[in-house]
Design an enzyme around this catalytic site. Sequence first.
Site, PDB file in Angstrom:
ATOM      1  N   CYS A  18       0.753  -1.372  -0.005  1.00 51.89           N
ATOM      2  CA  CYS A  18       0.022   0.118   0.099  1.00 51.89           C
ATOM      3  C   CYS A  18       0.791   1.287  -0.060  1.00 51.89           C
ATOM      4  O   CYS A  18       0.420   2.520  -0.484  1.00 51.89           O
ATOM      5  CB  CYS A  18      -0.976   0.094   1.187  1.00 51.89           C
ATOM      6  SG  CYS A  18      -1.908  -1.564   1.133  1.00 51.89           S
ATOM      7  N   ASN A  28     -10.134  -0.201  -0.249  1.00 49.65           N
ATOM      8  CA  ASN A  28      -8.620  -0.068  -0.314  1.00 49.65           C
ATOM      9  C   ASN A  28      -8.035  -0.801  -1.536  1.00 49.65           C
ATOM     10  O   ASN A  28      -8.107  -1.654  -1.822  1.00 49.65           O
ATOM     11  CB  ASN A  28      -8.354  -0.757   0.878  1.00 49.65           C
ATOM     12  CG  ASN A  28      -6.610  -1.032   1.058  1.00 49.65           C
ATOM     13  OD1 ASN A  28      -5.816  -0.579   0.011  1.00 49.65           O
ATOM     14  ND2 ASN A  28      -6.160  -1.036   2.192  1.00 49.65           N
ATOM     15  N   HIS A  68      -3.368   7.317   1.784  1.00 48.78           N
ATOM     16  CA  HIS A  68      -3.727   6.096   1.724  1.00 48.78           C
ATOM     17  C   HIS A  68      -5.200   5.798   1.941  1.00 48.78           C
ATOM     18  O   HIS A  68      -5.686   5.977   3.326  1.00 48.78           O
ATOM     19  CB  HIS A  68      -2.740   4.972   2.296  1.00 48.78           C
ATOM     20  CG  HIS A  68      -3.238   3.509   1.971  1.00 48.78           C
ATOM     21  ND1 HIS A  68      -3.889   3.266   0.498  1.00 48.78           N
ATOM     22  CD2 HIS A  68      -3.120   2.685   2.762  1.00 48.78           C
ATOM     23  CE1 HIS A  68      -4.145   1.856   0.860  1.00 48.78           C
ATOM     24  NE2 HIS A  68      -3.657   1.417   2.108  1.00 48.78           N
TER      25      HIS A  68
END
Length: 323
Positions: free
Chosen positions: A114, A280, A250
């Site tokens: 990520c 996500n 993020h």
Amino acid sequence: MITRAVVRGVGHYLPDRIVENAEFEKTLDTSDEWIRSRSGIERRHFAAEGQTTSDLATRAARAALDNAGLTGADIDAIILATSTADLTFPSAATMVQAALEMETGFAFDVQAVCAGFVFALANANAMIMSGQAKRVMVIGAETFSRILDWEDRGTCVLFGDGAGALVLEAQEGEGTSGDRGILAADLNSDGRHRDILYVDGGVSTQNTGHLRMRGKEVFRHAVEKLAATADAALQKAGLDHADVDWVVPHQANLRIIKATAQKLDVPMEKVVVTVQDHGNTSAASIPLALSVGVERGQIKPGDLVVTEAIGGGLAWGAVVLRW
């Protein structure tokens, strides 16, 4: 005078299939309310059968080129952040290079889960500042739907697929915090925390595997480390929280986003949030949010933007840039 890596163009791509939270109620002991209350996620996009990460990345790259008024021939390098490349090798970046008809230069993947896009931005910035490249396409793209365990309600409802891209271009600056472009980056990793977020398979284990996560521990590390890395990057740039126009985090979990913003003393009105619509998307989440933020009219030329991310590794980092 100093060379800066300035954003010339931005774009994104999301697969056509939109999956609302209610779809998971058919196969899991979960509900729309349960998912929203714990993550802030309402829907996500999943890639179609046969649609690969490089396909998504190419679409986002073309959108960024269109936004910049450039073609593939104008790009010197492609850095693609992904944990879900099409093949073991070659890199997905070289597939995008071919699709863009970019016959010179170079392309490679970066894998920091990520945090991948932040790591890719830092690499692109270093290449531009050193004179290795004048224009770099930086992409984050993922098809996380391929590595989810559809029986694990704690993870499979959280992730989605997508891609975002920036074109960075060498431009001269004064060497001050008022310059446009990337002003500072802060990168970190700590392999001791591998077991709280990982995929239980890979090439050398001869098993594709599924994503595994210990959510409470990830949350605890995330808020502390995201705020600290954002602070460190701002300090390197000679700036403070009050100078920030937009935080583009993020997009993992709305509770993490809110807690980090509070720790940074930045109001939510200055935070670009897209997690409700995308879930996500790992390395794709920051460039997706940047592109959507521009599309919405939030991020404007001259704005000071802080991006921060944390992912498996653990790996985490932040970039400060003036749009």
